[in-house]
Motif scaffolding. Structure first.
Motif, PDB file in Angstrom:
ATOM      1  N   LYS A 199       0.806  -1.221   0.000  1.00  0.00           N
ATOM      2  CA  LYS A 199       0.000   0.000   0.000  1.00  0.00           C
ATOM      3  C   LYS A 199       0.841   1.275   0.000  1.00  0.00           C
ATOM      4  CE  LYS A 199      -3.867   0.197   1.604  1.00  0.00           C
ATOM      5  NZ  LYS A 199      -5.187   0.392   1.937  1.00  0.00           N
ATOM      6  N   LYS A 200       2.145   1.165   0.115  1.00  0.00           N
ATOM      7  CA  LYS A 200       3.104   2.280   0.118  1.00  0.00           C
ATOM      8  C   LYS A 200       2.994   3.162   1.362  1.00  0.00           C
ATOM      9  CE  LYS A 200       4.675   0.994  -3.821  1.00  0.00           C
ATOM     10  NZ  LYS A 200       5.664  -0.007  -3.755  1.00  0.00           N
ATOM     11  N   GLU A 201       1.892   3.872   1.557  1.00  0.00           N
ATOM     12  CA  GLU A 201       1.735   4.736   2.722  1.00  0.00           C
ATOM     13  C   GLU A 201       0.432   4.410   3.437  1.00  0.00           C
ATOM     14  OE1 GLU A 201       2.003   8.777   1.489  1.00  0.00           O
ATOM     15  OE2 GLU A 201       4.158   8.670   1.218  1.00  0.00           O
ATOM     16  N   ASN A 202       0.498   4.311   4.742  1.00  0.00           N
ATOM     17  CA  ASN A 202      -0.657   3.936   5.543  1.00  0.00           C
ATOM     18  C   ASN A 202      -0.710   4.768   6.814  1.00  0.00           C
ATOM     19  OD1 ASN A 202      -1.452   1.141   4.256  1.00  0.00           O
ATOM     20  ND2 ASN A 202       0.757   1.170   4.408  1.00  0.00           N
ATOM     21  N   GLU A 203      -1.873   5.257   7.167  1.00  0.00           N
ATOM     22  CA  GLU A 203      -2.057   5.876   8.467  1.00  0.00           C
ATOM     23  C   GLU A 203      -2.026   4.745   9.498  1.00  0.00           C
ATOM     24  OE1 GLU A 203      -5.958   7.372   9.406  1.00  0.00           O
ATOM     25  OE2 GLU A 203      -5.039   9.102  10.404  1.00  0.00           O
ATOM     26  N   ILE A 204      -1.488   5.009  10.666  1.00  0.00           N
ATOM     27  CA  ILE A 204      -1.309   3.961  11.676  1.00  0.00           C
ATOM     28  C   ILE A 204      -2.629   3.256  12.001  1.00  0.00           C
ATOM     29  CG2 ILE A 204      -0.737   3.515  14.096  1.00  0.00           C
ATOM     30  CD1 ILE A 204       1.482   5.533  13.863  1.00  0.00           C
ATOM     31  N   THR A 252      -5.438   3.056  10.253  1.00  0.00           N
ATOM     32  CA  THR A 252      -5.923   2.300   9.099  1.00  0.00           C
ATOM     33  C   THR A 252      -5.119   1.019   8.933  1.00  0.00           C
ATOM     34  OG1 THR A 252      -6.537   4.369   8.020  1.00  0.00           O
ATOM     35  CG2 THR A 252      -6.387   2.415   6.621  1.00  0.00           C
ATOM     36  N   LEU A 253      -3.815   1.119   9.102  1.00  0.00           N
ATOM     37  CA  LEU A 253      -2.948  -0.054   9.004  1.00  0.00           C
ATOM     38  C   LEU A 253      -3.323  -1.083  10.061  1.00  0.00           C
ATOM     39  CD1 LEU A 253      -0.478  -1.449   7.727  1.00  0.00           C
ATOM     40  CD2 LEU A 253       0.945  -0.158   9.328  1.00  0.00           C
ATOM     41  N   TYR A 254      -3.566  -0.629  11.295  1.00  0.00           N
ATOM     42  CA  TYR A 254      -3.966  -1.564  12.346  1.00  0.00           C
ATOM     43  C   TYR A 254      -5.290  -2.247  12.001  1.00  0.00           C
ATOM     44  CZ  TYR A 254      -5.637  -3.593  16.635  1.00  0.00           C
ATOM     45  OH  TYR A 254      -6.138  -4.477  17.556  1.00  0.00           O
ATOM     46  N   GLN A 255      -6.238  -1.504  11.481  1.00  0.00           N
ATOM     47  CA  GLN A 255      -7.531  -2.090  11.126  1.00  0.00           C
ATOM     48  C   GLN A 255      -7.370  -3.173  10.055  1.00  0.00           C
ATOM     49  OE1 GLN A 255      -9.683   1.459  10.118  1.00  0.00           O
ATOM     50  NE2 GLN A 255     -10.388   1.767  12.215  1.00  0.00           N
ATOM     51  N   ILE A 256      -6.512  -2.931   9.080  1.00  0.00           N
ATOM     52  CA  ILE A 256      -6.265  -3.925   8.023  1.00  0.00           C
ATOM     53  C   ILE A 256      -5.622  -5.173   8.613  1.00  0.00           C
ATOM     54  CG2 ILE A 256      -4.885  -4.419   5.958  1.00  0.00           C
ATOM     55  CD1 ILE A 256      -5.215  -1.389   5.274  1.00  0.00           C
ATOM     56  N   VAL A 257      -4.596  -4.967   9.440  1.00  0.00           N
ATOM     57  CA  VAL A 257      -3.881  -6.093  10.050  1.00  0.00           C
ATOM     58  C   VAL A 257      -4.791  -6.858  11.004  1.00  0.00           C
ATOM     59  CG1 VAL A 257      -1.952  -6.688  11.573  1.00  0.00           C
ATOM     60  CG2 VAL A 257      -1.629  -5.007   9.768  1.00  0.00           C
ATOM     61  N   LYS A 258      -5.592  -6.155  11.776  1.00  0.00           N
ATOM     62  CA  LYS A 258      -6.520  -6.798  12.711  1.00  0.00           C
ATOM     63  C   LYS A 258      -7.536  -7.654  11.957  1.00  0.00           C
ATOM     64  CE  LYS A 258      -8.851  -7.272  16.613  1.00  0.00           C
ATOM     65  NZ  LYS A 258      -8.395  -8.198  17.620  1.00  0.00           N
ATOM     66  N   GLN A 259      -8.045  -7.135  10.859  1.00  0.00           N
ATOM     67  CA  GLN A 259      -9.034  -7.867  10.064  1.00  0.00           C
ATOM     68  C   GLN A 259      -8.421  -9.116   9.429  1.00  0.00           C
ATOM     69  OE1 GLN A 259     -10.626  -5.656   6.780  1.00  0.00           O
ATOM     70  NE2 GLN A 259     -12.344  -7.039   6.515  1.00  0.00           N
ATOM     71  N   LYS A 260      -7.210  -8.991   8.900  1.00  0.00           N
ATOM     72  CA  LYS A 260      -6.580 -10.115   8.200  1.00  0.00           C
ATOM     73  C   LYS A 260      -5.998 -11.163   9.141  1.00  0.00           C
ATOM     74  CE  LYS A 260      -5.286  -8.252   3.746  1.00  0.00           C
ATOM     75  NZ  LYS A 260      -4.197  -8.115   2.780  1.00  0.00           N
ATOM     76  N   PHE A 261      -5.373 -10.713  10.234  1.00  0.00           N
ATOM     77  CA  PHE A 261      -4.587 -11.634  11.064  1.00  0.00           C
ATOM     78  C   PHE A 261      -5.017 -11.698  12.522  1.00  0.00           C
ATOM     79  CE2 PHE A 261      -1.771  -9.726   7.798  1.00  0.00           C
ATOM     80  CZ  PHE A 261      -1.675 -10.829   6.974  1.00  0.00           C
ATOM     81  N   ASP A 262      -6.045 -10.940  12.915  1.00  0.00           N
ATOM     82  CA  ASP A 262      -6.542 -10.919  14.287  1.00  0.00           C
ATOM     83  C   ASP A 262      -5.423 -10.672  15.301  1.00  0.00           C
ATOM     84  OD1 ASP A 262      -8.582 -10.958  16.161  1.00  0.00           O
ATOM     85  OD2 ASP A 262      -8.251 -13.074  16.605  1.00  0.00           O
ATOM     86  N   VAL A 270       7.723   6.659  10.412  1.00  0.00           N
ATOM     87  CA  VAL A 270       6.428   7.246  10.717  1.00  0.00           C
ATOM     88  C   VAL A 270       6.609   8.751  10.740  1.00  0.00           C
ATOM     89  CG1 VAL A 270       4.512   7.356  12.346  1.00  0.00           C
ATOM     90  CG2 VAL A 270       5.835   5.236  12.133  1.00  0.00           C
ATOM     91  N   ASP A 271       5.849   9.456   9.895  1.00  0.00           N
ATOM     92  CA  ASP A 271       5.995  10.899   9.877  1.00  0.00           C
ATOM     93  C   ASP A 271       5.111  11.548  10.938  1.00  0.00           C
ATOM     94  OD1 ASP A 271       3.396  11.039   8.857  1.00  0.00           O
ATOM     95  OD2 ASP A 271       4.004  11.579   6.838  1.00  0.00           O
ATOM     96  N   GLU A 272       5.162  12.870  11.032  1.00  0.00           N
ATOM     97  CA  GLU A 272       4.431  13.592  12.063  1.00  0.00           C
ATOM     98  C   GLU A 272       2.916  13.504  11.906  1.00  0.00           C
ATOM     99  OE1 GLU A 272       5.646  15.928   8.666  1.00  0.00           O
ATOM    100  OE2 GLU A 272       6.933  15.120  10.205  1.00  0.00           O
ATOM    101  N   LYS A 273       2.439  13.109  10.718  1.00  0.00           N
ATOM    102  CA  LYS A 273       1.001  12.931  10.495  1.00  0.00           C
ATOM    103  C   LYS A 273       0.536  11.508  10.822  1.00  0.00           C
ATOM    104  CE  LYS A 273       0.889  16.360   6.837  1.00  0.00           C
ATOM    105  NZ  LYS A 273       0.669  16.600   5.415  1.00  0.00           N
TER     106      LYS A 273
END
Length: 91
Positions: free
Chosen positions: A43-48, A50-60, A81-84
């Motif tokens: 995905k190249k760039e991910n908000e933290i 959003t990334l957690y939600q994807i990982v939680k859904q796929k791998f619990d 991880v940038d300031e945003k």
């Protein structure tokens, strides 16, 4: 203590394995970090969050394990991880 001497991270309630002694790789930070790294690469760039939600859904994965994995990936300079709060691959 040297990095090579570290076999696990001590936390308040137990131990999270970096290098598991048994045959359950799904309990290790290395294993989950590799899954997270794969998603970040795709995905190249991910908000933290959003990334957690994807990982939680796929791998619990738990939030605690997710944060350990991000810490590990940051420490080995695999991700930044940038300031945003955007997580991306280090170049």
């Amino acid at each position: 203590m040297h990095l090579l001497d570290v076999k696990s991270l001590r936390i308040q309630r137990g131990t999270i394995m970096l290098l598991p002694n048994d045959i359950k790789p799904e309990l290790s930070v290395y294993y989950y970090a590799s899954l997270i790294l794969k998603i970040i690469t795709e995905k190249k760039e991910n908000e933290i969050l959003t990334l957690y939600q994807i990982v939680k859904q796929k791998f619990d994965i738990s939030l605690r394990m997710f944060s350990y994995c991000l810490d590990w990936l940051y420490l080995i300079e695999a991700v930044k991880v940038d300031e945003k709060g955007i997580v991306s691959i280090c170049t």
